[in-house]
Design an enzyme around this catalytic site. Structure first.
Site, PDB file in Angstrom:
ATOM      1  N   ASN A 151      15.382  24.541  19.408  1.00 52.21           N
ATOM      2  CA  ASN A 151      16.834  24.671  19.579  1.00 52.21           C
ATOM      3  C   ASN A 151      17.506  23.309  19.506  1.00 52.21           C
ATOM      4  OD1 ASN A 151      17.988  23.852  22.453  1.00 52.21           O
ATOM      5  ND2 ASN A 151      15.896  24.572  22.759  1.00 52.21           N
ATOM      6  N   GLU A 192       6.363  30.189  19.923  1.00 54.02           N
ATOM      7  CA  GLU A 192       7.066  31.475  20.037  1.00 54.02           C
ATOM      8  C   GLU A 192       6.729  32.380  18.847  1.00 54.02           C
ATOM      9  OE1 GLU A 192      11.359  31.370  20.784  1.00 54.02           O
ATOM     10  OE2 GLU A 192      11.477  33.356  19.859  1.00 54.02           O
TER      11      GLU A 192
HETATM   12  S1  SF4 Z   1      16.271  28.823  24.648  1.00 51.68           S
HETATM   13 FE1  SF4 Z   1      16.061  29.352  26.808  1.00 51.68          FE
HETATM   14  S2  SF4 Z   1      17.152  31.325  27.093  1.00 51.68           S
HETATM   15 FE2  SF4 Z   1      16.808  30.979  24.896  1.00 51.68          FE
HETATM   16  S3  SF4 Z   1      14.916  32.123  24.492  1.00 51.68           S
HETATM   17 FE3  SF4 Z   1      14.348  29.956  24.844  1.00 51.68          FE
HETATM   18  S4  SF4 Z   1      13.889  29.852  27.026  1.00 51.68           S
HETATM   19 FE4  SF4 Z   1      15.001  31.771  26.692  1.00 51.68          FE
END
Ligand code: SF4
Length: 333
Positions: free
Chosen positions: A244, A137
């Protein structure tokens, strides 16, 4: 003896992940020949393995790999870009190779790309906060305005990746024209603090009207904060590359004892000695059956286990991407 499990809600798949996986499954059925996917479609090993097995898709980290693949497989001449986004140079290169493109970039990542282009056109320096210069990203957003962007580390991660500048010492050419953008999946608290440090150093710092941190990141972190004080052990289901998921693990580790597992097969009975209450959450790319498998593993050992699941599911869905022909991409350049 484990008596109670607190199951985070929301957990697991976000709207971007659902959209990206569906896009691959649909395209794999629609196109004649094997699909190529640029980068892991989402950062979860189980998802990647299942897609490879069920749909004969091929994941590449470099477009050059396609030539080698073509010698051994019948390819569909189509490429899917992962949910993390890509730099425009990759899009253009794939078009020049004649590949039809399905762009499964999450719209919330695309929003940050749009901001990067907009501020670069206005002559701003972009301070892009990320967790690694190698994260897909970060590469994608950086690629939108490489000459205007400086990568900055989250204040707790300074020095981990020397390519990311320290927010306390980073310099910009014009402190009157500086904006901060972020990777979507960072720690909410650490990112807020990092932006506060930058704001103190550059009082004219522009922050986007809506935070770049996505709703799924925030909601999953909020659930960990709510549950952690009630449990002796927090299980975080996440692959080791999920940004995440790792942030959930770090957050849980700071509040109670926590363990990250990929799948229920990683569970060890020794971890549960003296543990009565267990929290469970999962990254935005972790399939739900792995969570349910974890609960089954616990129930097999402690059948009277009570599972408490409060909170609300998110009601967000993203539109699936449609294929774009290479000529259309090149015309739009
Ligand atoms: S975690 Fe999921 S909703 Fe959040 S930016 Fe990444 S792909 Fe998109």
């Amino acid at each position: 003896m484990v008596e109670r499990v607190y199951l985070a809600k929301p957990r697991g798949f976000c709207a971007g992940v659902v959209m990206a996986i569906r896009a691959v499954e649909k395209a794999a059925k629609a196109f004649d020949g094997d699909l190529v996917i640029y980068h892991q479609i989402v950062h979860n090993e189980t998802v990647v393995e299942r897609l490879e097995k069920a749909h004969h898709v091929h994941f590449v980290e470099d477009l050059e790999e396609i030539e080698t693949l073509q010698k051994r497989h019948r390819l569909a001449g189509t490429i899917v870009f992962s949910a993390h986004g890509i730099p425009p140079a990759i899009r253009e290169k794939a078009a020049r190779m004649g590949l039809v493109q399905i762009d499964a970039t999450c719209p919330l990542v695309t929003k940050v790309h749009t901001e990067a282009r907009r501020y670069a056109q206005m002559g701003y320096t972009i301070l892009l906060i990320g967790d690694s210069a190698d994260h897909q990203e970060v590469r994608g957003t950086l690629g939108e305005a490489p000459d205007h962007t400086i990568l900055v580390a989250v204040h707790t991660q300074v020095g981990k990746d020397p390519r990311l500048k320290d927010p306390y010492t980073v310099e910009v050419p014009d402190p009157e024209k500086v904006v901060v953008l972020t990777q979507t999946t960072l720690s909410v608290d650490d990112t807020d603090k990092t932006i506060a440090i930058l704001k103190k150093r550059f009082p004219k710092l522009v922050t986007p009207p809506r935070s770049d941190l996505c709703y799924a990141t925030k909601n999953r972190q909020d659930e960990v904060k709510r549950i952690a004080p009630m449990v002796d052990l927090f299980l975080v289901l996440s692959s080791r590359h999920s940004s995440n998921g790792l942030r959930l693990f770090e957050l849980a580790s700071g509040l109670t004892r926590a363990v990250r597992i990929d799948t229920p097969a990683d569970l060890r009975e020794a971890w549960f000695e003296g543990v009565r209450r267990v929290g469970i959450t999962s990254a935005a790319s972790t399939p739900e059956d792995l969570v349910q498998g974890t609960i089954r593993w616990l129930r097999e050992r402690w059948p009277d286990l009570e599972v408490i699941e409060e909170g609300e599911w998110e009601q967000i869905a993203f539109r699936e991407p449609t294929p774009t022909r290479p000529e259309e991409i090149l015309q739009a350049q």
